[in-house]
Design an enzyme around this catalytic site. Sequence first.
Site, PDB file in Angstrom:
ATOM      1  N   SER B 142       0.842  -1.197   0.000  1.00 48.98           N
ATOM      2  CA  SER B 142       0.000   0.000   0.000  1.00 48.98           C
ATOM      3  C   SER B 142       0.874   1.242   0.000  1.00 48.98           C
ATOM      4  CB  SER B 142      -0.883   0.007   1.245  1.00 48.98           C
ATOM      5  OG  SER B 142      -1.516   1.254   1.384  1.00 48.98           O
ATOM      6  N   TYR B 155      -0.769  -0.608  10.835  1.00 45.50           N
ATOM      7  CA  TYR B 155      -1.008  -0.855   9.406  1.00 45.50           C
ATOM      8  C   TYR B 155       0.195  -0.400   8.582  1.00 45.50           C
ATOM      9  CZ  TYR B 155      -3.427  -1.021   4.893  1.00 45.50           C
ATOM     10  OH  TYR B 155      -3.778  -1.318   3.591  1.00 45.50           O
TER      11      TYR B 155
HETATM   12  N1  LIG Z   1      -8.814  -0.858  -0.268  1.00 42.84           N
HETATM   13  C1  LIG Z   1      -7.817   0.013  -0.254  1.00 42.84           C
HETATM   14  O1  LIG Z   1      -8.017   1.227  -0.306  1.00 42.84           O
HETATM   15  C2  LIG Z   1      -6.434  -0.477  -0.219  1.00 42.84           C
HETATM   16  C3  LIG Z   1      -5.414   0.409  -0.469  1.00 42.84           C
HETATM   17  C4  LIG Z   1      -4.101  -0.044  -0.442  1.00 42.84           C
HETATM   18  C5  LIG Z   1      -3.853  -1.343  -0.163  1.00 42.84           C
HETATM   19  N2  LIG Z   1      -4.869  -2.195   0.099  1.00 42.84           N
HETATM   20  C6  LIG Z   1      -4.511  -3.580   0.397  1.00 42.84           C
HETATM   21  O2  LIG Z   1      -5.102  -4.453  -0.521  1.00 42.84           O
HETATM   22  C7  LIG Z   1      -5.283  -5.720   0.064  1.00 42.84           C
HETATM   23  C8  LIG Z   1      -6.687  -6.201  -0.203  1.00 42.84           C
HETATM   24  O3  LIG Z   1      -7.572  -5.363   0.503  1.00 42.84           O
HETATM   25  P1  LIG Z   1      -9.030  -5.022   0.014  1.00 42.84           P
HETATM   26  O4  LIG Z   1      -9.141  -3.565  -0.012  1.00 42.84           O
HETATM   27  O5  LIG Z   1      -9.358  -5.803  -1.164  1.00 42.84           O
HETATM   28  O6  LIG Z   1      -9.837  -5.516   1.292  1.00 42.84           O
HETATM   29  P2  LIG Z   1     -11.014  -6.559   1.485  1.00 42.84           P
HETATM   30  O7  LIG Z   1     -12.039  -6.397   0.457  1.00 42.84           O
HETATM   31  O8  LIG Z   1     -11.400  -6.442   2.898  1.00 42.84           O
HETATM   32  O9  LIG Z   1     -10.298  -7.958   1.255  1.00 42.84           O
HETATM   33  C9  LIG Z   1      -9.409  -8.480   2.161  1.00 42.84           C
HETATM   34  C10 LIG Z   1      -9.198  -9.929   1.836  1.00 42.84           C
HETATM   35  O10 LIG Z   1      -8.296 -10.475   2.799  1.00 42.84           O
HETATM   36  C11 LIG Z   1      -8.842 -11.667   3.300  1.00 42.84           C
HETATM   37  N3  LIG Z   1      -8.421 -11.898   4.666  1.00 42.84           N
HETATM   38  C12 LIG Z   1      -8.452 -11.065   5.726  1.00 42.84           C
HETATM   39  N4  LIG Z   1      -8.026 -11.702   6.826  1.00 42.84           N
HETATM   40  C13 LIG Z   1      -7.730 -12.962   6.448  1.00 42.84           C
HETATM   41  C14 LIG Z   1      -7.263 -14.102   7.144  1.00 42.84           C
HETATM   42  N5  LIG Z   1      -6.989 -14.076   8.462  1.00 42.84           N
HETATM   43  N6  LIG Z   1      -7.062 -15.236   6.464  1.00 42.84           N
HETATM   44  C15 LIG Z   1      -7.336 -15.291   5.137  1.00 42.84           C
HETATM   45  N7  LIG Z   1      -7.755 -14.246   4.432  1.00 42.84           N
HETATM   46  C16 LIG Z   1      -7.963 -13.099   5.083  1.00 42.84           C
HETATM   47  C17 LIG Z   1     -10.332 -11.463   3.242  1.00 42.84           C
HETATM   48  O11 LIG Z   1     -10.985 -12.698   3.186  1.00 42.84           O
HETATM   49  P3  LIG Z   1     -11.835 -13.350   4.436  1.00 42.84           P
HETATM   50  O12 LIG Z   1     -12.355 -12.232   5.211  1.00 42.84           O
HETATM   51  O13 LIG Z   1     -12.817 -14.181   3.731  1.00 42.84           O
HETATM   52  O14 LIG Z   1     -10.822 -14.167   5.158  1.00 42.84           O
HETATM   53  C18 LIG Z   1     -10.456 -10.746   1.916  1.00 42.84           C
HETATM   54  O15 LIG Z   1     -10.509 -11.675   0.870  1.00 42.84           O
HETATM   55  C19 LIG Z   1      -4.944  -5.547   1.534  1.00 42.84           C
HETATM   56  O16 LIG Z   1      -3.642  -6.002   1.763  1.00 42.84           O
HETATM   57  C20 LIG Z   1      -4.983  -4.072   1.721  1.00 42.84           C
HETATM   58  O17 LIG Z   1      -4.134  -3.660   2.752  1.00 42.84           O
HETATM   59  C21 LIG Z   1      -6.161  -1.800   0.075  1.00 42.84           C
END
Ligand SMILES: NC(=O)c1ccc[n+]([C@@H]2O[C@H](COP(=O)([O-])OP(=O)(O)OC[C@H]3O[C@@H](n4cnc5c(N)ncnc54)[C@H](OP(=O)(O)O)[C@@H]3O)[C@@H](O)[C@H]2O)c1
Lengths: 500, 250
Positions: B142, B155
């Site tokens: 990120s 984070y």
């Molecule tokens: N959204 C943003 O603005 C943003 C910006 C920069 C970076 N990111 C990064 O992008 C990545 C994806 O995030 P997202 O925005 O797509 O969030 P999201 O929609 O909440 O997805 C997160 C994913 O991680 C999985 N996860 C969480 N805890 C887990 C665990 N203990 N075991 C297995 N899987 C787990 C969740 O699946 P389950 O809950 O089914 O386990 C889900 O599939 C993250 O690393 C986040 O930090 C996001």
Amino acid sequence: MDMHESVAVPRSAPQPAGLRLKHIERVEGWGMAVGGLSHVFRPTDAEGVRAVFDLARREGRSVGLRGGGNSYGDAAMNTGGIVLDLTRMDRVLAWDPATGVIDVEPGVTIERLWKTIIGDGWWPAVVSGTMFTTMGGCAAMNIHGKNNYKVGTFGDHVVEFDFLAPDDGGVRTVTRENDPDLFHGAISGFGMLGCFTRLRLQTKRVYSGRLRVEAFDTHSVGEMIESFEERAPDADYLVGWIDCIKGGRGLGRGIVHRANYLAPGEDPDGDLTLAVAAQGLPDKILGLFPKSLMHLLLRPFCNNLGVRLINAAKFHAGVLHPRSVVYLQSHTAFAFLLDYVPNWKFAYKPGGLIQYQSFIPKEAAESAFEEQLRIAQGAGLPPYLGVFKKHRPDPFLLTHAVDGYSLAFDFRVTRRNRAQLWHLAEELDRVVLDHGGRFYFAKDATLRPDVARAFLPAENMRKFAALKRRCDPHNLLQTDLSRRLFGSDLAATMESAGAR
Amino acid sequence: MLRDNCALVVGASSGIGAAVAERLAREGFRVALVARREEELRKVADRINQRAGEDRALVFAHDVTCFDEVPALFERIVEALGGLSVVVYAAGVMPPVALDEYHFAKDRQMIEVNLLGMIAWLNEAADLFRRVQAGVIVGVGSVAGDRGRAGQPGYNTSKGAQAIFLESLRNRLAPANVRVITIKPGPVDTPMVRHLGRLPMMITADEAARQIVRAIGRSWGTVYVPRRWGLIMWVIIHIPSFIFRRLGMK
Ligand SMILES: NC(=O)c1ccc[n+]([C@@H]2O[C@H](COP(=O)([O-])OP(=O)(O)OC[C@H]3O[C@@H](n4cnc5c(N)ncnc54)[C@H](OP(=O)(O)O)[C@@H]3O)[C@@H](O)[C@H]2O)c1
Ligand SMILES: Cc1cc2nc3c(=O)[nH]c(=O)nc-3n(C[C@H](O)[C@H](O)[C@H](O)COP(=O)(O)OP(=O)(O)OC[C@H]3O[C@@H](n4cnc5c(N)ncnc54)[C@H](O)[C@@H]3O)c2cc1C
């Protein structure tokens, strides 16, 4: 030892449970131009080797034996099957400094060998141009050195070996006397009959860590042959370099290096020069540039123009340093020049390189090699390196050596020239067959089945097929090379080729 | 022995991971979907398989903090896919943390899911890819990992450490012909950030996935998503600490 006497092996090695993901590796030929995935196992003793044979049988896979992986092409690869890598069987089992006889496991490298014996005044009788080859690989290919014309091949200095064939009882000790067929078939048998698990070798007495070296210019292939013929009777080593880029009147020009051992007492510092440290290659070029990065410096020259410049400089350096000067050089510097720049082959990335070495009887050598040079130059694919050696016949069944000469070409492989290069190799093959020559599986990546079956003597193929039926009737042992040239039933192929 | 065009996406039940899996499948990849919520994974898999007209997506429910399960599961997945050429680690959490809150359990969860889980999975992938001398590894980090901000110490740390780990892997694996890509998205509209409302320059998960899949095809190194974040973060990284502190960036 009796012919069928088994040698006890410890039964402690863990049995590989099955073919697991963690065993999958990409296995490449040394020249990086061919490669594929295999399940790789690295046993530490003969029992481990047997366990992998058993596993392969259970899983219905073939096994390709592999030593240091220094064969340029696909001789030590087994894509889709099991690769049995013997480099962890690397113990020196016994060394007798009084007689120069050494017992080694198959994974012991030439480097390990010379380091073990030189301090006592011995040197391996036959070495390859790199010290990273293993004893098992050297025996399986029956390698030659720059002294082939004088002392024969690697196999000529093997006293006996322990051998584990897939279907021929347990580990047995084989000598020239107790099983001459197997002795002469396993050595040169490119890993098709069984696995060497111990080798006993006779090494060569030396009285100094240095050789007396001399260089001579030659202006054609014919002159090079004359130079070899003239010097062979009293030279211990002879090797020629040929500028393969130069055409026209300079075609085949080159440099011959001759080296001789020093007689007892001739080197006043004999004892000092026999120390391992005195053989060490320096870590830096000109004391400045780390050798590990040297391949990066070579890269810009790894093309037709760059090689033309380097070759011209190398040839004309003789004007500045008259070649008649005699100098002393350590055994390693003379024997393993190619190891001087670690990973020099990386200069050939990403496509890699192939080596094409053919062996031509004495009388036909000049015309054959000149024709090859012309064909390669005419195709716009000049070899970047050409190495010339003199050979003599030997009694091993699939040996490459002839009473004559070999010229080894290094070709750069790129995505664009690959098809053209393979086609060129076919044309060069024709020259070899026309002149009654031979090929060497350790260097091969391009040979076609019909050519392989045509150059081997029919009688030798029949004998080898009989050995294959005896040692490995179910064709457990295969490599990419063996399948490419003889299909998956090598014995049947050789039998029918041998019946012609 | 190992088929090409097989991908594993960890964190594939939602947001960026789900979108990447769908895009990879559209490009012909067989994909293994990993996350905790099996029913969510199934929804993603159904969408993929329906569209493809064949079983192209496989579901594996797993909590990435069960580190010990990873080696065996990894092997099972590669076997089920028949190969592996791309691994994307997109699992992540970012629980809300108040400015005056110091909450070890939350910090620990972020380190475990975002960082340690990634290490556990990518070590397996790295070892395989090193041996077969091919493959692409993608870690979703990120922009939040580029500076330590007042709002999200845990984070930011997890994302910063992710980037360092991925850089090390990249340097280790480059000689083996393996590409390791660090993706640094800016705000992406996913469930993770819904509680923060509309963020500046926010893009959809599908747009993020499009850019990530493009990077998988050709990039080495760090890729900001969208690219303009590269320039913005270059400026932010170079703001001296004593000024940065006063800007009030959370
Ligand atoms: N959204 C943003 O603005 C943003 C910006 C920069 C970076 N990111 C990064 O992008 C990545 C994806 O995030 P997202 O925005 O797509 O969030 P999201 O929609 O909440 O997805 C997160 C994913 O991680 C999985 N996860 C969480 N805890 C887990 C665990 N203990 N075991 C297995 N899987 C787990 C969740 O699946 P389950 O809950 O089914 O386990 C889900 O599939 C993250 O690393 C986040 O930090 C996001
Ligand atoms: C830079 C360089 C210079 C070289 N110079 C020379 C030279 O001067 N003269 C020369 O003759 N060759 C030369 N070679 C070729 C090399 O010596 C041979 O390819 C040799 O066989 C390599 O030994 P290895 O241990 O690497 O065996 P690998 O290449 O791994 O295997 C060679 C063959 O041996 C078989 N094998 C390996 N171990 C065993 C075992 N324990 N039992 C039975 N079979 C086994 C394999 O199946 C394979 O067929 C050179 C190679 C390089 C890279």
